[in-house]
Design a protein around this motif. Structure first.
Motif, PDB file in Angstrom:
ATOM      1  N   LYS A 152       0.997   4.846 -12.563  1.00 38.95           N
ATOM      2  CA  LYS A 152      -0.451   4.681 -12.574  1.00 38.95           C
ATOM      3  C   LYS A 152      -0.513   3.526 -11.589  1.00 38.95           C
ATOM      4  CE  LYS A 152      -2.146   5.995 -16.939  1.00 38.95           C
ATOM      5  NZ  LYS A 152      -2.671   5.539 -18.292  1.00 38.95           N
ATOM      6  N   ALA A 153      -1.235   4.084 -10.245  1.00 35.26           N
ATOM      7  CA  ALA A 153      -1.327   2.846  -8.928  1.00 35.26           C
ATOM      8  C   ALA A 153      -2.146   1.685  -9.695  1.00 35.26           C
ATOM      9  CB  ALA A 153      -1.765   3.409  -7.775  1.00 35.26           C
ATOM     10  N   ILE A 154      -3.084   1.869 -10.201  1.00 34.24           N
ATOM     11  CA  ILE A 154      -3.914   0.506 -10.762  1.00 34.24           C
ATOM     12  C   ILE A 154      -3.182  -0.519 -11.516  1.00 34.24           C
ATOM     13  CG2 ILE A 154      -4.723   1.419 -12.721  1.00 34.24           C
ATOM     14  CD1 ILE A 154      -6.950  -0.502 -10.343  1.00 34.24           C
ATOM     15  N   ASP A 155      -2.337   0.071 -12.245  1.00 38.44           N
ATOM     16  CA  ASP A 155      -1.284  -0.981 -13.138  1.00 38.44           C
ATOM     17  C   ASP A 155      -0.681  -1.803 -12.097  1.00 38.44           C
ATOM     18  OD1 ASP A 155      -2.247   0.011 -15.458  1.00 38.44           O
ATOM     19  OD2 ASP A 155      -0.638   1.230 -15.701  1.00 38.44           O
ATOM     20  N   PHE A 156       0.148  -1.256 -11.104  1.00 38.29           N
ATOM     21  CA  PHE A 156       0.844  -1.874 -10.148  1.00 38.29           C
ATOM     22  C   PHE A 156      -0.140  -2.732  -9.273  1.00 38.29           C
ATOM     23  CE2 PHE A 156       1.771  -2.274  -5.590  1.00 38.29           C
ATOM     24  CZ  PHE A 156       2.938  -2.989  -5.679  1.00 38.29           C
ATOM     25  N   LYS A 164       9.931   1.913  -1.828  1.00 44.13           N
ATOM     26  CA  LYS A 164       9.808   0.578  -0.941  1.00 44.13           C
ATOM     27  C   LYS A 164       8.433   0.797  -0.402  1.00 44.13           C
ATOM     28  CE  LYS A 164      14.881   0.193  -0.142  1.00 44.13           C
ATOM     29  NZ  LYS A 164      15.918   0.320   1.143  1.00 44.13           N
ATOM     30  N   LEU A 165       7.761  -0.358  -0.244  1.00 44.87           N
ATOM     31  CA  LEU A 165       6.274  -0.376   0.085  1.00 44.87           C
ATOM     32  C   LEU A 165       6.286  -1.994   0.836  1.00 44.87           C
ATOM     33  CD1 LEU A 165       4.278   0.454  -2.788  1.00 44.87           C
ATOM     34  CD2 LEU A 165       4.782   2.066  -0.761  1.00 44.87           C
ATOM     35  N   ILE A 166       5.333  -2.091   1.708  1.00 46.60           N
ATOM     36  CA  ILE A 166       4.983  -3.362   2.116  1.00 46.60           C
ATOM     37  C   ILE A 166       3.579  -3.401   2.226  1.00 46.60           C
ATOM     38  CG2 ILE A 166       5.097  -4.710   4.282  1.00 46.60           C
ATOM     39  CD1 ILE A 166       7.615  -3.524   5.253  1.00 46.60           C
ATOM     40  N   VAL A 167       3.217  -4.392   1.329  1.00 51.17           N
ATOM     41  CA  VAL A 167       1.693  -4.455   0.807  1.00 51.17           C
ATOM     42  C   VAL A 167       1.130  -5.903   1.235  1.00 51.17           C
ATOM     43  CG1 VAL A 167       0.047  -4.153  -0.949  1.00 51.17           C
ATOM     44  CG2 VAL A 167       2.202  -2.628  -1.075  1.00 51.17           C
ATOM     45  N   GLY A 168      -0.148  -5.897   1.615  1.00 50.51           N
ATOM     46  CA  GLY A 168      -0.639  -6.999   2.219  1.00 50.51           C
ATOM     47  C   GLY A 168      -0.816  -7.807   0.725  1.00 50.51           C
ATOM     48  N   PRO A 204      -5.410   1.251  -5.419  1.00 46.89           N
ATOM     49  CA  PRO A 204      -5.008   2.551  -5.516  1.00 46.89           C
ATOM     50  C   PRO A 204      -5.086   3.732  -4.211  1.00 46.89           C
ATOM     51  CG  PRO A 204      -6.321   1.732  -7.271  1.00 46.89           C
ATOM     52  CD  PRO A 204      -6.370   1.160  -5.939  1.00 46.89           C
ATOM     53  N   ALA A 205      -5.582   3.040  -3.268  1.00 44.05           N
ATOM     54  CA  ALA A 205      -5.766   3.979  -1.884  1.00 44.05           C
ATOM     55  C   ALA A 205      -4.550   4.121  -1.186  1.00 44.05           C
ATOM     56  CB  ALA A 205      -6.988   3.406  -0.998  1.00 44.05           C
ATOM     57  N   PRO A 206      -4.327   5.020  -0.230  1.00 43.65           N
ATOM     58  CA  PRO A 206      -3.021   5.075   0.353  1.00 43.65           C
ATOM     59  C   PRO A 206      -2.920   3.674   1.128  1.00 43.65           C
ATOM     60  CG  PRO A 206      -4.630   6.997   1.106  1.00 43.65           C
ATOM     61  CD  PRO A 206      -5.275   5.931   0.051  1.00 43.65           C
ATOM     62  N   PRO A 207      -1.813   3.469   1.185  1.00 41.40           N
ATOM     63  CA  PRO A 207      -0.415   4.100   0.988  1.00 41.40           C
ATOM     64  C   PRO A 207       0.016   3.835  -0.381  1.00 41.40           C
ATOM     65  CG  PRO A 207       0.240   1.912   2.311  1.00 41.40           C
ATOM     66  CD  PRO A 207      -1.508   2.127   1.918  1.00 41.40           C
ATOM     67  N   VAL A 208      -0.474   2.943  -0.768  1.00 42.34           N
ATOM     68  CA  VAL A 208      -0.070   2.661  -2.470  1.00 42.34           C
ATOM     69  C   VAL A 208       0.151   3.841  -3.130  1.00 42.34           C
ATOM     70  CG1 VAL A 208      -0.081   0.973  -4.445  1.00 42.34           C
ATOM     71  CG2 VAL A 208      -0.144   0.345  -2.050  1.00 42.34           C
ATOM     72  N   GLY A 209      -1.328   4.201  -3.277  1.00 40.45           N
ATOM     73  CA  GLY A 209      -1.894   5.372  -4.482  1.00 40.45           C
ATOM     74  C   GLY A 209      -0.759   6.362  -4.394  1.00 40.45           C
ATOM     75  N   PRO A 210      -0.742   7.155  -3.272  1.00 46.02           N
ATOM     76  CA  PRO A 210      -0.144   8.380  -3.157  1.00 46.02           C
ATOM     77  C   PRO A 210       1.600   8.278  -3.421  1.00 46.02           C
ATOM     78  CG  PRO A 210      -1.617   8.285  -1.218  1.00 46.02           C
ATOM     79  CD  PRO A 210      -1.591   6.966  -1.933  1.00 46.02           C
ATOM     80  N   ALA A 211       2.114   7.265  -3.017  1.00 41.02           N
ATOM     81  CA  ALA A 211       3.562   6.934  -3.144  1.00 41.02           C
ATOM     82  C   ALA A 211       3.717   6.561  -4.636  1.00 41.02           C
ATOM     83  CB  ALA A 211       3.776   5.632  -2.342  1.00 41.02           C
ATOM     84  N   LEU A 212       2.819   5.823  -5.197  1.00 35.69           N
ATOM     85  CA  LEU A 212       3.238   5.771  -6.727  1.00 35.69           C
ATOM     86  C   LEU A 212       2.852   6.897  -7.771  1.00 35.69           C
ATOM     87  CD1 LEU A 212       2.081   2.096  -7.177  1.00 35.69           C
ATOM     88  CD2 LEU A 212       4.187   3.050  -6.792  1.00 35.69           C
ATOM     89  N   GLY A 213       1.588   7.758  -7.205  1.00 35.25           N
ATOM     90  CA  GLY A 213       1.279   8.712  -7.776  1.00 35.25           C
ATOM     91  C   GLY A 213       2.101   9.960  -7.854  1.00 35.25           C
ATOM     92  N   SER A 214       2.992  10.093  -6.675  1.00 36.82           N
ATOM     93  CA  SER A 214       3.930  11.285  -6.720  1.00 36.82           C
ATOM     94  C   SER A 214       5.187  10.982  -7.589  1.00 36.82           C
ATOM     95  CB  SER A 214       4.477  11.271  -5.184  1.00 36.82           C
ATOM     96  OG  SER A 214       5.183  10.210  -4.977  1.00 36.82           O
ATOM     97  N   LYS A 215       5.264   9.750  -8.128  1.00 37.51           N
ATOM     98  CA  LYS A 215       6.059   9.564  -9.076  1.00 37.51           C
ATOM     99  C   LYS A 215       5.764   9.368 -10.374  1.00 37.51           C
ATOM    100  CE  LYS A 215       9.095   9.005  -5.542  1.00 37.51           C
ATOM    101  NZ  LYS A 215       9.724  10.218  -5.078  1.00 37.51           N
ATOM    102  N   GLY A 216       4.412   9.594 -10.758  1.00 41.24           N
ATOM    103  CA  GLY A 216       3.855   9.566 -12.068  1.00 41.24           C
ATOM    104  C   GLY A 216       3.431   7.953 -12.628  1.00 41.24           C
TER     105      GLY A 216
END
Length: 143
Positions: free
Chosen positions: A33-37, A9-13, A19-31
């Protein structure tokens, strides 16, 4: 990620996913690719005012593919935008930080009704919930 599905669960503007925090680390820890999201999220939120907070639920599958559902902006944020205030009351129900019309409440309820969880709820109930949130935030509703 070791063969397990996960929910994030994320709240993103709106338009601000990177891919910077908080999105990158949250997605990267689950494997994932943050850039795709980020590309998909920014494309889907192009019609919102930039920076509007958008709650998002990602379902990551074991093969690292994902799907996500976006929800409408938080009710309190919509109310504060309509009232032109940047912050709610310090004491809920005791302070008044702004006022809006009943028309604003109705329009916010229509926005909230677009969410999957509210699709089967009648508009009158959603209006009641928005009125309760307005009182908690310290916004007075005038006819």
């Amino acid at each position: 990620m070791s063969g397990k599905a996960a929910m994030i669960k994320l709240i993103v503007g709106a338009g601000k996913a990177a891919p910077a925090p908080p999105v990158g680390p949250a997605l990267g820890s689950k494997g994932v690719k943050a850039i795709d999201f980020c590309k998909e999220f920014n494309a889907r939120t192009a019609h919102y005012q930039p920076g509007t907070p958008i709650p998002c639920v990602l379902n990551v599958k074991a093969d690292r593919t994902f799907t996500f559902e976006m929800k409408s902006p938080p009710t309190s944020w919509l109310l504060m935008q309509a009232a032109g205030v940047s912050q709610g009351a310090g004491k809920a129900g005791h302070e008044n930080v702004g006022e809006i019309s009943l028309k604003h409440i109705y329009e916010i309820a229509k926005i909230k009704k677009t969410d999957e969880r509210h699709k089967d709820v009648d508009l009158k109930s959603v209006v009641g919930a928005v009125l309760s949130t307005a009182e908690a935030v310290g916004i007075t509703v005038v006819p």
